[in-house]
Design an enzyme around this catalytic site. Structure first.
Site, PDB file in Angstrom:
ATOM      1  CG  ASP A  26      36.717  50.483  16.176  1.00 35.83           C
ATOM      2  OD1 ASP A  26      36.684  51.266  16.213  1.00 35.83           O
ATOM      3  OD2 ASP A  26      35.983  49.539  15.371  1.00 35.83           O
ATOM      4  CB  SER A  58      36.150  50.550  12.794  1.00 36.07           C
ATOM      5  OG  SER A  58      35.615  49.870  13.517  1.00 36.07           O
TER       6      SER A  58
END
Length: 727
Positions: free
Chosen positions: A209, A62
């Site tokens: 993610d 991320s």
């Protein structure tokens, strides 16, 4: 003999240094996810460099993948820190390009109906819903621009620092570790928070993610062959029972639970030689991009506190990394441009908007503007670019993906004005725009409104060239509104004016800022007394006219602008040769210019309308009245064949800027106004009237909401509630 010893020393020194360097452990860096909190990673890297710790491998998830990817590709600490502190995060975390880059026709859509969100429909009529609140258009462009120098690197082991990024396959729940690929796209996939950012489709997978499965990818960096790992944990702490007060809190907590569970598993595997850095970030939220410096400092201090453990990891510099940090390495010379396009418009239309010269270095700022204009056409889910390197050639590839959710748009609008004295104006409207009727980008716009001002307008807009510089636009219109007949500033009757017409415009767009239209039109209708003296005659009319219109719009925000101008000029010549009842001329000009200093904004401007020659008053009147249109009067309560209005509006933002899509700025302001209305063929003349107002304005997803109090020198005063146009 001395010279021989010197030569021997010079020969052996690199070998000794190499042997010493080889004897030191190979260090891996693990950068976890945590949205804005990930900016603390920059402070960690800054402290590591000051300690002389050279990183041999990086794995990130991320925001950790963003910072890690930039650092691994050659960005210096100074560059990373400058980017974090100066980037317009609100713009980067949205899809809309800056309004100055949006095509002029799309800017005018904002003025028709002020509900920000529009519903899209596919060709089969079904409603198209997005896969995320944010499609990631601006974020993708940002990553492409910052990582353009890695275009010819597909193997991430060949970056200045070997790198890995982690994402999640949302269909299978599997962890996806990227060892190779297009670096900007990989980083974008790693940070696609489910439902917030649209997933990235890559190699047949739908990716979100990486924090969903591996927020602290310690296992990944170990697979890169390191001897020890420096692990940076910036994960969001769990909220207490008392802090779980809303459905949003519960949703955020559920996501945190998933990431913390896999994070704890990774932290449990830390070895004795590994180093854990946990910056104190409990005071920071995942959207606190405005506190970047504080988070960078927190990461720096937490790492410097471990100086004693880091001292044994000091090593010399890295020549390859130093070369990669040269800005010259990040601007390839473009030798060709290629378009990849599956949208409704032709490749030539897309190519027209790309102004990159062949044979010159990649002009990133100009390309960013061009991509924003392309995206603003409303034909694409995303418009991205990449540079493909082959030998001495660098091909700029423009990838335009057509909107899967459809390119036909429904937009709703509401305008409400109430003076709190029993008089109100209410209008409910909708527009439906059919895009991409042909490869040049023809559109069919239909707009309808009911309420005090009723309207039905339909226009077919046909570009005549690939850049829509020239166009033809036939239209039909029907409308009705109330016009007050006034004597000595007192209304004596209210007419209901109905008008029907059609026309044809030929036009020229002026960049993304304006357009000029030259047209001919025909209209007819009638006006009869609605309230007041019923003995007043009913008016029927025929109109035929030539028209010239000029529009110019550089406002940065149509609701509460902070910079730019809005200019409009309309000239009409009513002519008996077009079956008009009378020959007369009419023109209207408006200008608003916004100036800002910090949180303070002034909008200076006004309107001026003139009717030249004698003609019927009711059919040729302009209207004034309402908030900031001679405040104190009712909405549109002052009418005349000629009007003038000058005003200065001031407002100040009271709420801090938000760095998420839902930003609700609140403004406090006021206005000073001076205006007049008068007729040509009777004695009505209001004289110059001074007015003032104070208002509280809120920019909502439905449009601007204003509560105003206005007074004027005619002893009129009113309280207004306006949902709709601010000016």
């Amino acid at each position: 003999m001395r010279r021989l010893l010197l030569c021997l020393l010079l020969t052996l020194t690199p070998l000794v240094l190499h042997a010493a360097d080889a004897a030191r452990p190979k260090v891996g860096l693990v950068l976890s996810g945590g949205a804005a909190r990930g900016l603390a990673h920059i402070g960690v890297l800054k402290a590591l460099e000051e300690q002389g710790v050279r990183i041999d491998a990086i794995a990130g998830t991320s925001m950790g993948a963003v910072v890690g990817g930039l650092y691994a590709s050659g960005y210096s600490i100074e560059e990373l820190e400058h980017l974090a502190l100066t980037l317009d995060w609100q713009q980067a975390l949205s899809d809309a390009p800056p309004r100055k880059d949006v095509p002029f026709r799309r800017k005018q859509d904002d003025r028709d109906f002020l509900v920000k969100q529009k519903l899209s429909f596919r060709d089969d009529g079904s409603l198209g819903l997005p896969l995320g609140v944010i499609q990631g258009q601006n974020l993708s462009l940002l990553l492409e621009s910052k990582l353009a120098h890695t275009a010819d690197i597909r193997d991430f082991d060949k970056l200045p620092i070997p790198f890995r990024a982690v994402a999640t396959d949302i269909a299978s729940g599997e962890k996806v570790v990227f060892r190779r690929g297009h670096l900007p796209q990989v980083v974008r996939a790693s940070m696609s928070i489910p439902a917030v950012f649209a997933p990235v489709e890559l190699d047949g997978r739908l990716l979100v993610d990486g924090g969903m499965v591996d927020n602290i990818p310690l296992d990944v960096v170990r697979e890169m062959g390191v001897d020890l790992a420096i692990v940076v944990d910036i994960g969001t702490p769990l909220r207490s029972r008392k802090q779980l007060a809303t459905v949003v809190d519960v949703l955020n907590q559920s996501i945190t639970l998933m990431t913390r569970r896999n994070s704890e598993e990774q932290l449990a595997s830390l070895g004795r030689e590994d180093i854990l850095v946990q910056p104190p970030l409990s005071a920071f939220g995942v959207t606190d991009f405005g506190r970047a410096q504080d988070m960078i400092d927190a990461g720096y201090r937490a790492t410097r506190a471990l100086d004693a453990r880091l001292a044994g990891l000091r090593r010399g510099g890295d020549a390859e990394l130093a070369v990669a940090r040269s800005p010259r390495q990040r601007t390839p010379v473009i030798t060709a441009i290629k378009v990849e396009n599956d949208s409704k418009v032709s490749d030539e239309v897309i190519r027209y908007y790309i102004r990159q010269p062949i044979g010159e270095p990649l002009a990133l700022d100009r390309l960013q503007t061009d991509m924003g204009t392309l995206y603003g056409l409303d034909y694409f889910d995303r418009v991205q670019y990449r540079v493909v390197h082959k030998g001495d050639d660098n091909t700029l590839v423009i990838n335009a993906r057509g909107r899967r959710g459809g390119t036909d748009y429904l937009r709703l609008g509401l305008n409400l004005s109430d003076d709190m004295r029993g008089d109100s104006a209410f209008n409910l409207g909708a527009s439906y725009r059919v895009n991409g009727i042909n490869r040049l980008g023809a559109e069919w716009l239909t707009r309808a409104q009911i309420g005090d001002q009723q309207e039905l307008y339909s226009e077919f807009y046909q570009p005549l060239d690939v850049g829509s510089r020239y166009f033809v636009a036939p239209y039909l219109s029907l409308g009705s509104q109330n016009i007050e007949a006034t004597l000595d500033n007192d209304p004596v009757a209210e007419y209901r004016l109905e008008r029907y017409g059609f026309g044809l415009n030929l036009g020229r767009q002026i960049g993304t800022y304006g357009e000029v239209r030259l047209g001919v039109g025909k209209a007819w209708g009638e006006a009869e007394v609605r309230i007041g003296d019923q003995s007043l005659p009913k008016v029927s009319f025929n109109e035929g006219f030539y028209e010239l219109k000029y529009s110019f719009d550089t406002f940065d925000n149509v609701y509460f602008p902070h910079s730019g101008e809005d200019i409009g000029l309309s000239l009409r010549k009513f002519d008996r040769s077009l079956d008009s009842d009378s020959d007369y001329r009419q023109w209207q000009f408006h200008l608003d210019k916004a100036l800002s200093y910090g949180a303070n904004t002034w909008v200076l401007g006004g309107r001026y309308g003139r009717t030249l020659d004698d003609t019927e008053v009711v059919t040729s009147s302009f209207v004034l009245g309402g908030a900031r249109q001679l405040s104190g009067f009712r909405q549109d309560s002052l009418s005349g064949q000629n009007i003038s209005l000058m005003r200065m509006v001031y407002y100040r933002r009271l709420t801090p800027r938000a760095y998420v899509p839902l930003d609700l700025p609140l403004y406090l302001g006021g206005s000073l106004e001076r205006g007049r209305a008068w007729n040509n063929d009777n004695d009505f003349d209001s004289g110059y009237i001074n007015a003032a107002s104070v208002f509280l304005g809120l920019e909502t997803p439905l449009g601007p909401l204003n509560i105003s109090y206005g007074i004027n020198t005619e002893h009129q005063k009113a309280v207004y509630l306006n949902l709709g146009s601010s000016f």
